[in-house]
Design an enzyme around this catalytic site. Sequence first.
Site, short mmCIF file in Angstrom:
data_model
loop_
_atom_site.label_atom_id
_atom_site.label_comp_id
_atom_site.label_asym_id
_atom_site.label_seq_id
_atom_site.Cartn_x
_atom_site.Cartn_y
_atom_site.Cartn_z
N LYS A 39 -1.13 -7.72 -8.95
CA LYS A 39 -2.15 -7.53 -7.93
C LYS A 39 -1.78 -6.29 -7.13
O LYS A 39 -0.89 -6.32 -6.28
CB LYS A 39 -2.26 -8.73 -6.98
N CYS B 105 9.78 1.69 3.67
CA CYS B 105 10.77 0.73 4.18
C CYS B 105 12.16 1.33 4.25
O CYS B 105 13.06 0.72 4.81
CB CYS B 105 10.77 -0.53 3.32
N PHE C 102 0.80 -1.22 0.00
CA PHE C 102 0.00 0.00 0.00
C PHE C 102 0.83 1.27 0.00
O PHE C 102 0.36 2.33 -0.41
CB PHE C 102 -0.93 0.02 1.22
#
Length: 517
Positions: free
Chosen positions: A194, A302, A170
Amino acid sequence: MLSLSTVRFASRLRASRAFSTIPVVPNFISGKFTPSAATEFIDVTNPATNEVVTRVPKSTQSELEAAVASAAEAFETWSETPVQMRQRIMLDYVQLIKRDQMKIAESITLEQGKTIPDAMGDVFRGLEIVEMSSAIGHLMMGETQGNISKGIDAYSYREPLGVTAGICPFNFPAMIPLWMFPVAVAAGNTSVIKPSEKDPSAMIMLAELAQEAGLPDGVLNIVHGAHETVDFICDAPDIKAISFVGGNAAGEYIHARGTGNGKRVQANLGAKNHATIMPDADRSSVVKALAGAAFGAAGQRCMALSVVVFVGESKEWIEDVVEEAKKYKVGSGFDEDVQVGPLITPEAKKRCEDIIQQSIDEGAECLIDGRGVKVEGFENGNFVGPTVLNVPNTTNVAYTEEIFGPVLTCLSVDTLEEAIAITNSNPYGNGCSIFTTSGPAARMYQHKIDCGQVGINVPIPVPLPFFSFTGSRASIRGDLHFYGKEGVKFVTKAKTVTSNWTYKGNLGGAVMPTMGK
């Protein structure tokens, strides 16, 4: 102040919600955006308000199968398309993304929450990978050795694998998909993506632009869902490689299940990035860099600097970091004065706030507390303000957990060697930085530190596309990294040919041309 285009975009979305129908994100299969026949849906909410803005279908089994079948069929012709033609499509794709960069950014701000500048950066960093993919011919070149024996030559080249898949997070709804499918399709593969069920619209826009650029039907496909869709991707026989970015639990599961089915899997996982501050560093620039790297994108990246290790007298700078954090405005990402948007979900907000409290209970000193922030007009938003915790040790929960929020954890040590030891003892190895004006200290750090990406006076050392995203240790599963040369190797296979074309005489009667004839 909100820009006019942003106001118009937000108004359109408010208008769509004013009517009873909430739009449902379509699948993209065989070059067509088609409504799903799903009976189960996932709400996509605006993190600043928690209002539902769209819905994601859980793509049906037949739709998942159709997407992979379409990709497999398209591979037969796309893999035979000359590389220079594939590159030209990528070149056109670059221009279209540039044209619509603001539209994509606005959709990211609506569904993910990050500020417009952060969302623009999200698109731009992905765009750089598309630019890299425009030179895929050079990156796929092999090696040649002539006359290894009399009349025998050997050469190698790289071929596409087949159908590849991407499972996206996300936090970067444009950049991460653009890490995945442009490299794969430019190399001659086809792709099934996806997007995150939390913010899928950026990927839909990117697919629309890829089609406009001339990408043939079936080369790129989009499916939706959650666990069942992930399991299908891991199991589908025609899918040869899977790219994943996200948390450790999901990534380790996908890596194990995918490789267990004989697939290649590259998985970028969690992180706990450390900055080491030496007393000889430039105090003012360090303070600004720490605040931006820790609180930008609300800490939901991250490569955020979530831990700072102050060496010696630099521990006195903590107060400056706190004062800098107080300047950061929290609010809607559409507000141009805001630097910290909302977290993605109420659950993410609660987890962040719970870790802050537990850290305090375990002895941390909370120097600025971002809990309980209320933004006028957005009282239901998932807001957490900049938080600075001075922790007593590396067993404190604020240090051990990846918080994924605007929380900076501070430690103090006496020497550079101690700072390096702490960083290397952490299980994650995504990135780290040192701030110093000492060349010897910087050289010692870069050689002794055990992280894949090292910054020297650079707070977020994300490599440019010419290199690869080289996180290490618990931050990755798989042995080939995203984008760059390693990314190309991941989506291709090497073939070596040894060829014997001994010649003598007139080559079986063939008449060779001579001067004058």
